[in-house]
Design an enzyme around this catalytic site. Structure first.
Site, PDB file in Angstrom:
ATOM      1  N   LEU B  16       0.805  -1.220   0.000  1.00 30.69           N
ATOM      2  CA  LEU B  16       0.000   0.000   0.000  1.00 30.69           C
ATOM      3  C   LEU B  16       0.841   1.274   0.000  1.00 30.69           C
ATOM      4  CD1 LEU B  16      -2.748  -0.964   2.632  1.00 30.69           C
ATOM      5  CD2 LEU B  16      -2.856  -1.164   0.128  1.00 30.69           C
ATOM      6  N   CYS B  17       0.219   2.378  -0.422  1.00 29.57           N
ATOM      7  CA  CYS B  17       0.833   3.705  -0.340  1.00 29.57           C
ATOM      8  C   CYS B  17       0.872   4.123   1.131  1.00 29.57           C
ATOM      9  CB  CYS B  17       0.014   4.739  -1.104  1.00 29.57           C
ATOM     10  SG  CYS B  17      -0.146   4.387  -2.857  1.00 29.57           S
ATOM     11  N   PRO B  18       1.895   4.790   1.594  1.00 27.72           N
ATOM     12  CA  PRO B  18       3.068   5.173   0.816  1.00 27.72           C
ATOM     13  C   PRO B  18       4.234   4.189   0.968  1.00 27.72           C
ATOM     14  CG  PRO B  18       3.103   6.329   2.907  1.00 27.72           C
ATOM     15  CD  PRO B  18       1.958   5.346   2.960  1.00 27.72           C
ATOM     16  N   LEU B  19       3.919   2.991   1.510  1.00 27.00           N
ATOM     17  CA  LEU B  19       4.996   2.043   1.766  1.00 27.00           C
ATOM     18  C   LEU B  19       5.678   1.606   0.469  1.00 27.00           C
ATOM     19  CD1 LEU B  19       5.551   1.398   4.669  1.00 27.00           C
ATOM     20  CD2 LEU B  19       4.694  -0.921   4.291  1.00 27.00           C
ATOM     21  N   ASN B  20       4.879   1.458  -0.604  1.00 29.00           N
ATOM     22  CA  ASN B  20       5.459   1.074  -1.894  1.00 29.00           C
ATOM     23  C   ASN B  20       6.509   2.098  -2.348  1.00 29.00           C
ATOM     24  OD1 ASN B  20       3.513   3.032  -2.342  1.00 29.00           O
ATOM     25  ND2 ASN B  20       2.122   1.675  -3.440  1.00 29.00           N
TER      26      ASN B  20
END
Lengths: 323, 79
Positions: B16-20
């Protein structure tokens, strides 16, 4: 209110306080006898560390060691006894600061961080906010308060729809077809589905585009560029007991056109308002078209005159529509 | 834009954003400028956010290829 004014005038004479300073309205009567809240002038909510130290010192010395951060970006020092007003004003002057206003005046404008460090920002909200504060703060309207705010992009964190006059940054994107490699990132990135592919190229539907500029920001080959950049103007909003949502009235204003619109709008409000009406009520009473004809058309700006040009900006919700 | 062979790759499907974006940033920092990273990114929110953030940081997206429910991106590390 009249009683309080008379009392203040008498007291200020006795204590040799500057009554004009009191009248400007930055000192707000509290529930508690003799105590006031000192509302500080913080356009755009940007306050230097130096001024914050002064606010803290005033709170310690004359208040109860606390401040209140207001919903319109001001810092207020509560529990200040009126006998200290002059001392407080003096401490503020030492850091080139002053109190804000209340009453039937142009209030301190609010603004988001804008393009200087917020990645969504399209325009310099802080810059224009400081200038609008310098030019128009405290201008009497003769009727009621007059609030303005500046949002840097269509996300509209500063709720320009709820202002007497609100300005929101917007861009008009344009495709340089020769540079486009057809990657479709702009189409993917458009939350409003205003872009679609026709053949190898993205095509924009202006009736859906709100001017956020995300397509420009994402384009990896700089084929989507900014054709125009400016302010979307909204008029006639308010919150409070009977909230009103503002009307979009003009697109892509320059800074100078923003100043002109503020001046002519406040003037129009002063002439056409009755009693303690906000400008939204005046427009409701005598018609948006009258406002557009009197104020917006003479400025020679890109007018938003049709209701269907505004449709793309709202989503629905409870608008208390009786229909 | 001929060098389409990636030096490194990341499968960020399901991230998921913002982990990507954080994963990509860490990887890009390990690489040399001009190197190419291949990334698999979900459609929707990730495709709306990640490419914009990459451009803001000065990286270059060389190619965007749609695949089954996701996208394959080639990212060139900033100069």
């Amino acid at each position: 209110m009249e009683g309080l004014k008379a009392e203040l005038r008498k007291e200020s004479r006795r204590l040799k306080l500057n009554f004009d300073e009191l009248k400007s309205g930055g000192f707000i009567k509290q529930t508690q006898k003799d105590l006031f809240t000192v509302r500080l002038r913080c356009p755009g909510g940007r306050v230097t560390a130096d001024k914050m130290r002064t606010a803290a010192a005033i709170a310690d010395k004359y208040g109860r060691g606390e401040v209140h951060i207001t919903v319109r970006q001001s810092v207020e020092v509560p529990y200040v006894n009126y006998i200290h007003f002059d001392a407080v004003a003096e401490e503020l002057r030492a850091v080139n600061w002053s109190v804000a206003s209340c009453g039937a005046r142009v209030r301190v404008p609010t603004a988001c961080a804008g393009c200087s460090y917020n990645p969504n920002g399209l325009v310099d909200t802080q810059g224009i906010c400081a200038e609008v504060d310098r030019r128009y703060f405290g201008t009497p309207t003769g009727h009621h308060k007059f609030k303005m705010s500046f949002s840097g992009c269509p996300i509209d964190c500063f709720r320009t729809r709820e202002m007497d006059l609100g300005f929101q940054g917007m861009v008009e994107p344009k495709l340089l077809e020769d540079l486009c490699n057809g990657c479709q990132l702009c189409v993917k990135g458009c939350e409003d589905k205003a872009l679609r592919m026709e053949g190898d190229l993205p095509v924009r539907d202006d009736s859906l585009c709100v001017g956020c500029g995300d397509c420009v920001k994402v384009c990896p080959v700089d084929a989507m560029v900014v054709a125009r950049r400016g302010w979307l103007a909204r008029v006639g909003g308010r919150h409070g007991k009977h909230p009103l949502f503002a009307y979009e009235v003009a697109n892509f204003l320059t800074d100078d056109q923003v100043y002109a619109l503020i001046e002519t709008t406040v003037d129009w409000y002063r002439h056409h308002g009755e009693g303690r009406e906000r400008i939204g009520a005046v427009i409701g009473r005598i018609g948006l078209n009258t406002y557009l004809d009197d104020v917006v058309r003479p400025l020679g700006v890109e007018i938003v005159a049709q209701a269907d040009q505004r449709r793309k900006y709202w989503a629905g919700g409870n608008l208390y529509d009786s229909k | 834009m001929t060098q389409n062979s990636a030096e490194s790759e990341l499968d960020l499907r399901g991230v998921l954003c913002p982990l990507n974006f954080v994963h990509i940033k860490i990887k890009l920092e390990e690489m040399n400028s001009g190197d190419v990273l291949e990334v698999l990114l979900d459609d929707g929110e990730p495709m709306r956010n990640v490419p914009k953030s990459l451009k803001q940081e000065g990286h270059r997206i060389l190619r965007v290829a749609p695949e089954d429910g996701h996208y394959r991106l080639l990212i060139q590390v900033a100069e």
